[in-house]
Scaffold this active site. Structure first.
Site, PDB file in Angstrom:
ATOM      1  N   LYS A  52       0.819  -1.150  -0.576  1.00  0.00           N
ATOM      2  CA  LYS A  52      -0.101  -0.103  -0.484  1.00  0.00           C
ATOM      3  C   LYS A  52       1.454   1.536  -0.085  1.00  0.00           C
ATOM      4  O   LYS A  52       0.433   2.774  -0.828  1.00  0.00           O
ATOM      5  CB  LYS A  52      -0.840  -0.041   0.944  1.00  0.00           C
ATOM      6  CG  LYS A  52      -1.487  -1.701   0.978  1.00  0.00           C
ATOM      7  CD  LYS A  52      -2.586  -1.744  -0.158  1.00  0.00           C
ATOM      8  CE  LYS A  52      -3.597  -3.134   0.309  1.00  0.00           C
ATOM      9  NZ  LYS A  52      -2.231  -4.362  -0.168  1.00  0.00           N
ATOM     10  N   GLY A 177      -1.052 -13.956 -13.618  1.00  0.00           N
ATOM     11  CA  GLY A 177      -2.338 -14.043 -12.328  1.00  0.00           C
ATOM     12  C   GLY A 177      -3.164 -12.492 -12.200  1.00  0.00           C
ATOM     13  O   GLY A 177      -2.194 -11.083 -12.197  1.00  0.00           O
ATOM     14  N   GLY A 178      -3.790 -12.321 -12.629  1.00  0.00           N
ATOM     15  CA  GLY A 178      -4.602 -10.974 -12.830  1.00  0.00           C
ATOM     16  C   GLY A 178      -5.555 -10.815 -11.989  1.00  0.00           C
ATOM     17  O   GLY A 178      -6.775 -10.469 -11.437  1.00  0.00           O
ATOM     18  N   ILE A 181      -3.159  -9.045  -6.130  1.00  0.00           N
ATOM     19  CA  ILE A 181      -1.734  -8.931  -5.755  1.00  0.00           C
ATOM     20  C   ILE A 181      -1.775  -9.102  -7.661  1.00  0.00           C
ATOM     21  O   ILE A 181      -0.368  -7.863  -6.815  1.00  0.00           O
ATOM     22  CB  ILE A 181      -1.299 -10.228  -4.988  1.00  0.00           C
ATOM     23  CG1 ILE A 181      -2.212 -10.117  -4.301  1.00  0.00           C
ATOM     24  CG2 ILE A 181       0.138  -9.550  -5.102  1.00  0.00           C
ATOM     25  CD1 ILE A 181      -0.872 -11.674  -3.660  1.00  0.00           C
ATOM     26  N   GLU A 200      -3.074 -14.313 -17.840  1.00  0.00           N
ATOM     27  CA  GLU A 200      -3.987 -14.097 -16.933  1.00  0.00           C
ATOM     28  C   GLU A 200      -5.093 -15.357 -17.168  1.00  0.00           C
ATOM     29  O   GLU A 200      -5.281 -14.767 -18.809  1.00  0.00           O
ATOM     30  CB  GLU A 200      -5.425 -13.516 -16.702  1.00  0.00           C
ATOM     31  CG  GLU A 200      -6.911 -13.980 -15.619  1.00  0.00           C
ATOM     32  CD  GLU A 200      -6.042 -14.697 -14.680  1.00  0.00           C
ATOM     33  OE1 GLU A 200      -6.876 -15.921 -14.300  1.00  0.00           O
ATOM     34  OE2 GLU A 200      -5.504 -14.534 -13.661  1.00  0.00           O
ATOM     35  N   GLY A 264      -1.477 -16.907  -7.185  1.00  0.00           N
ATOM     36  CA  GLY A 264      -1.762 -16.967  -5.242  1.00  0.00           C
ATOM     37  C   GLY A 264      -0.714 -17.353  -4.277  1.00  0.00           C
ATOM     38  O   GLY A 264       0.785 -17.645  -4.410  1.00  0.00           O
ATOM     39  N   ARG A 265      -1.667 -17.756  -3.041  1.00  0.00           N
ATOM     40  CA  ARG A 265      -0.756 -18.560  -2.037  1.00  0.00           C
ATOM     41  C   ARG A 265      -1.530 -19.924  -1.718  1.00  0.00           C
ATOM     42  O   ARG A 265      -2.557 -20.331  -1.807  1.00  0.00           O
ATOM     43  CB  ARG A 265      -1.064 -16.783  -1.345  1.00  0.00           C
ATOM     44  CG  ARG A 265      -0.024 -16.044  -1.506  1.00  0.00           C
ATOM     45  CD  ARG A 265      -1.126 -14.970  -0.418  1.00  0.00           C
ATOM     46  NE  ARG A 265       0.098 -15.089   0.956  1.00  0.00           N
ATOM     47  CZ  ARG A 265       1.465 -15.204   0.953  1.00  0.00           C
ATOM     48  NH1 ARG A 265       2.250 -14.591   0.193  1.00  0.00           N
ATOM     49  NH2 ARG A 265       2.314 -15.182   1.830  1.00  0.00           N
ATOM     50  N   ASP A 304      -4.337 -17.887   7.470  1.00  0.00           N
ATOM     51  CA  ASP A 304      -4.096 -17.916   6.401  1.00  0.00           C
ATOM     52  C   ASP A 304      -3.863 -19.912   5.950  1.00  0.00           C
ATOM     53  O   ASP A 304      -4.643 -20.609   5.461  1.00  0.00           O
ATOM     54  CB  ASP A 304      -3.282 -17.735   5.804  1.00  0.00           C
ATOM     55  CG  ASP A 304      -3.090 -16.192   4.718  1.00  0.00           C
ATOM     56  OD1 ASP A 304      -4.537 -15.963   4.938  1.00  0.00           O
ATOM     57  OD2 ASP A 304      -2.353 -15.737   4.826  1.00  0.00           O
ATOM     58  N   HIS A 430     -21.882  15.818   3.215  1.00  0.00           N
ATOM     59  CA  HIS A 430     -22.441  15.972   2.400  1.00  0.00           C
ATOM     60  C   HIS A 430     -20.960  17.409   1.477  1.00  0.00           C
ATOM     61  O   HIS A 430     -20.920  18.532   2.918  1.00  0.00           O
ATOM     62  CB  HIS A 430     -23.735  16.231   1.556  1.00  0.00           C
ATOM     63  CG  HIS A 430     -23.402  17.051  -0.010  1.00  0.00           C
ATOM     64  ND1 HIS A 430     -23.738  16.447  -0.887  1.00  0.00           N
ATOM     65  CD2 HIS A 430     -23.450  18.655  -0.298  1.00  0.00           C
ATOM     66  CE1 HIS A 430     -23.637  17.464  -2.282  1.00  0.00           C
ATOM     67  NE2 HIS A 430     -23.058  19.053  -1.830  1.00  0.00           N
TER      68      HIS A 430
END
Length: 451
Positions: A52, A177-178, A181, A200, A264-265, A304, A430
């Site tokens: 980030k 990989g799409g 991450i 992907e 992936g993981r 995980d 607002h």
């Protein structure tokens, strides 16, 4: 060999593990937590937080070249300095976690744990081996990047960990990989000036989200000059080092200075001697019940290693719960919804149920939101799904700039069993993007005001 005893041994100091240890310590549980790396796990050290920071830096640089009409600016990127700033954030946070563990009375051991049985573990530390005896054990070993057989990590082929430590911006970056991450990092490097190609295998990017949510992301990738190849399989490297890719209809070779594999993981369910416990499994994951208990008495598992969704905040909630159970408090997993956030551009948030047959849905586009207009980011929308009979909110999704910050409010509405009328009866400030939630609910009820 030095021996120590405790009531609770936590193996793994990632988000789930360190939260478990802190909460257990707060409740007076004698706790030991073990990890060879600084506390914080993948998320804090080489995942959520550093990515980030890089995304923020990339957006800052990109905006220098896409500013509000009437404003011009120029700038260059010193990636090494950006990485040093990012590393400083990580150091501050890992130090903060260490301080919180000390404050709670939890003992942190830097080392690698290997379970001998469900109550004892050998820990290899720089000072020698330590034998830890515990009444209860929490397995929080986390996950690791999946390595492709045809593209093993090394040289120009990197994982997200290496991508977050690059000293230079690659002129040409291929992302395998799409998923979230790959697209988060690929977008960041595209904004920093890299020529990015995303490969992907699925028919579209971010296949875990519905097509309506991913279309604005795909459009933004195109605007940033990112080439997206779907339905494409990555092969190995050619003799000259190019990336081989193929679809059912064609094949080509892509020149790339770096190849980022984000396929992936996988859970670290074979770490720390876990296989020796012979626990019940669900595929590659450890099987747990509603209190995160494994099939062995006194052994818990969180995060995980226990399955999807593999999210830090899920692990944290599980860790807090297990600590309270070990302390003797009555707790069980009763979460109605877990927010999922994709920090692409635009961001995606999904909480709860997506629209389906028999549900009531209201959608409000950010093109009709004043705050979005003032930010020159009108792409995306907010969508709410509810029961048609009671109007109870079942799910909220959004895609748009900065919508990640709305995730907590979305989750709160579902967790508290809010009805559409509860949200429309709440005055929304607002001008904010949050007004889209109010408007989407009004539209679901059939009396939208601003569309």
């Amino acid at each position: 060999m030095r021996e120590i005893s405790c009531k609770l041994l936590v193996i793994g100091a990632g988000p789930g593990g360190y939260v478990c240890a802190i909460r257990a310590g707060q409740l007076g549980v004698d706790t030991v937590i073990v990890d060879p790396a600084p506390p914080g796990g993948t998320c804090l050290n080489v995942g959520c937080i550093p990515s980030k920071a890089l995304i923020h830096a990339a957006e800052d640089f990109h905006r220098l070249h896409a500013l509000t009409p009437g404003i011009t600016a120029t700038g260059t990127v010193d990636l090494a300095q950006v990485m040093a700033w990012k590393n400083g954030i990580v150091t501050r946070l890992t130090g903060g976690v260490q301080g919180l563990l000390r404050k709670a009375g939890a003992r942190l051991i830097t080392g690698t744990a290997t379970l001998r049985d469900g109550k004892t573990a050998r820990v290899a530390t720089p000072e020698g081996e330590v034998l830890v005896r515990a009444e209860a054990v929490v397995l929080a070993t986390g996950s690791e990047p999946v390595e492709l057989r045809t593209l093993p990590f090394g040289g120009k082929v990197i994982s997200s960990t290496e991508a977050l430590a690059l000293a230079e911006i690659p002129a040409r970056l291929a992302v395998i990989g799409g998923g979230y991450i790959g697209l988060e990092l690929g977008t960041a490097f595209a904004k920093l000036g890299a020529q990015v190609t995303v490969v992907e295998a699925a028919p579209r990017i971010l296949p875990q989200y519905d097509d309506a949510l991913t279309r604005p992301v795909l459009a933004r990738l195109s605007a940033l000059g990112v080439r997206v190849l779907t339905g494409a399989r990555a092969g190995g490297l050619s003799p000259r080092g190019a990336l081989r890719i193929a679809t059912d209809d064609w094949a080509e070779e892509i020149e790339a200075d770096r190849i980022l594999v984000t396929a992936g993981r996988r859970p670290r369910s074979a770490a720390a001697g876990i296989p020796g416990l012979d626990l019940d499994m669900e595929g590659a994951f450890l099987r747990i019940d509603a209190q995160c208990r494994t099939s062995m008495k006194g052994v818990y598992a969180i995060g995980d290693v226990t399955g999807e969704p593999m999210l830090a905040h899920r692990a944290m909630a599980q860790g807090e719960m297990v600590a309270e159970i070990v302390a003797g408090l009555p707790r069980a997993w009763d979460k109605r919804a877990i927010p999922a956030v994709c920090f692409t551009d635009p961001e995606i948030v999904s909480v709860g149920q997506a629209p389906g047959d028999g549900t009531l849905t209201g959608l409000f586009p950010f093109a009709a939101n004043g705050k979005a207009m003032t930010e020159a980011r009108e792409d995306g929308f907010l969508r709410i799904t509810a029961r048609p009979d009671t109007h109870e909110v079942l799910g909220i999704q959004a895609v748009g700039a900065g919508v990640a910050e709305l995730a907590a409010g979305f989750a709160l509405a579902i967790e508290m069993g809010a009805r559409l009328e509860d949200i429309t009866g709440t005055i929304h400030a607002h001008p904010t993007r949050g007004e889209a939630l109010h408007e989407a609910c009004l539209r679901a009820l059939g009396h939208a005001l601003h569309i």
